[in-house]
Design an enzyme around this catalytic site. Sequence first.
Site, PDB file in Angstrom:
ATOM      1  N   PHE A   8     -54.990 -41.646-108.413  1.00  0.00           N
ATOM      2  CA  PHE A   8     -54.781 -40.194-108.366  1.00  0.00           C
ATOM      3  C   PHE A   8     -56.024 -39.472-107.869  1.00  0.00           C
ATOM      4  O   PHE A   8     -57.133 -39.728-108.338  1.00  0.00           O
ATOM      5  CB  PHE A   8     -54.471 -39.648-109.766  1.00  0.00           C
ATOM      6  CG  PHE A   8     -53.150 -40.069-110.333  1.00  0.00           C
ATOM      7  CD1 PHE A   8     -51.992 -39.355-110.075  1.00  0.00           C
ATOM      8  CD2 PHE A   8     -53.071 -41.196-111.146  1.00  0.00           C
ATOM      9  CE1 PHE A   8     -50.777 -39.736-110.616  1.00  0.00           C
ATOM     10  CE2 PHE A   8     -51.851 -41.581-111.703  1.00  0.00           C
ATOM     11  CZ  PHE A   8     -50.697 -40.855-111.426  1.00  0.00           C
ATOM     12  N   ASP A   9     -55.818 -38.550-106.953  1.00  0.00           N
ATOM     13  CA  ASP A   9     -56.819 -37.525-106.713  1.00  0.00           C
ATOM     14  C   ASP A   9     -56.816 -36.625-107.948  1.00  0.00           C
ATOM     15  O   ASP A   9     -55.851 -36.634-108.729  1.00  0.00           O
ATOM     16  CB  ASP A   9     -56.450 -36.736-105.453  1.00  0.00           C
ATOM     17  CG  ASP A   9     -57.401 -35.596-105.190  1.00  0.00           C
ATOM     18  OD1 ASP A   9     -58.617 -35.839-105.140  1.00  0.00           O
ATOM     19  OD2 ASP A   9     -56.925 -34.452-105.056  1.00  0.00           O
ATOM     20  N   LEU A  10     -57.865 -35.831-108.125  1.00  0.00           N
ATOM     21  CA  LEU A  10     -57.926 -34.981-109.320  1.00  0.00           C
ATOM     22  C   LEU A  10     -57.626 -33.518-108.992  1.00  0.00           C
ATOM     23  O   LEU A  10     -56.594 -32.986-109.352  1.00  0.00           O
ATOM     24  CB  LEU A  10     -59.296 -35.100-109.980  1.00  0.00           C
ATOM     25  CG  LEU A  10     -59.455 -34.319-111.289  1.00  0.00           C
ATOM     26  CD1 LEU A  10     -58.521 -34.845-112.372  1.00  0.00           C
ATOM     27  CD2 LEU A  10     -60.903 -34.344-111.763  1.00  0.00           C
ATOM     28  N   ASP A  11     -58.536 -32.882-108.251  1.00  0.00           N
ATOM     29  CA  ASP A  11     -58.389 -31.458-107.956  1.00  0.00           C
ATOM     30  C   ASP A  11     -57.134 -31.183-107.131  1.00  0.00           C
ATOM     31  O   ASP A  11     -56.918 -31.805-106.083  1.00  0.00           O
ATOM     32  CB  ASP A  11     -59.593 -30.956-107.159  1.00  0.00           C
ATOM     33  CG  ASP A  11     -60.852 -30.876-108.000  1.00  0.00           C
ATOM     34  OD1 ASP A  11     -60.788 -31.209-109.186  1.00  0.00           O
ATOM     35  OD2 ASP A  11     -61.897 -30.485-107.447  1.00  0.00           O
TER      36      ASP A  11
ATOM     37  N   ASP B  65     -53.212 -34.247-102.941  1.00  0.00           N
ATOM     38  CA  ASP B  65     -52.765 -32.958-102.415  1.00  0.00           C
ATOM     39  C   ASP B  65     -53.351 -32.642-101.051  1.00  0.00           C
ATOM     40  O   ASP B  65     -53.163 -31.544-100.532  1.00  0.00           O
ATOM     41  CB  ASP B  65     -53.155 -31.838-103.389  1.00  0.00           C
ATOM     42  CG  ASP B  65     -54.662 -31.575-103.405  1.00  0.00           C
ATOM     43  OD1 ASP B  65     -55.068 -30.412-103.378  1.00  0.00           O
ATOM     44  OD2 ASP B  65     -55.435 -32.561-103.448  1.00  0.00           O
TER      45      ASP B  65
END
EC number: 3.6.1.1
Length: 218
Positions: free
Chosen positions: A9-12, A164
């Site tokens: 997962f990316d975070l932001d 995202d």
Amino acid sequence: MTKITTLLFDLDGTLINTNELIISSFLHTLDHYFPQSYKREDVYPFMGPTLHETFSSIDEERTEEMVARYRAFNIDNHDALVTEFDGVFETIRTLKENNFKMAIVSTKMRDTVIKGLKLTNLYQFFDVIVGLDDVTHPKPHPEPLQKALEALGSKPEEAIMIGDNYHDIDGGKNAGTLTAGVAWSIKGKEFLQTFHPDFMLDTMPELLDIVKVGAAEK
């Protein structure tokens, strides 16, 4: 298709809503050097690349001090401006309960990643975190994803990279994983679709269907 065992997962902008924090941090920094020259929408393209990439493209000589100013404001205002996206906590918890291997792969510094995860109570679910200071080459280079996969003991074909931004999609492709974009990206679903992710999530719980967590387990 190979069974999916691993989720990167990316975070932001993916798990936690840092959009207001990031936009405010950029505007605070840029307004100091270039008063009244940047509006909110002007900084959207800066969301995703590393701070050094962004600020060096604006003012190469003052890159380091601009990064320092951005980070100081970002840390000071972090807890007041960061929230989690709907359905994220429940989805991540369900994945953990079903023994999926999970990692964060971010272009933020590790300490700031941990700060965001702890604020939203997600830190407990992630055994592996790969931040900007853990790698030589950030996304979309495959190095961060490869490092996470190695730490988890996973093969690329067993994994999905979820994010995202195009850095996440291209990073996944470069590392040989499947990819998923999130429709709540500030850059828009249509923008992400131009990079042809394997999946597009309109809500985070949709990920449970993709990785075959049964309805009863949701």
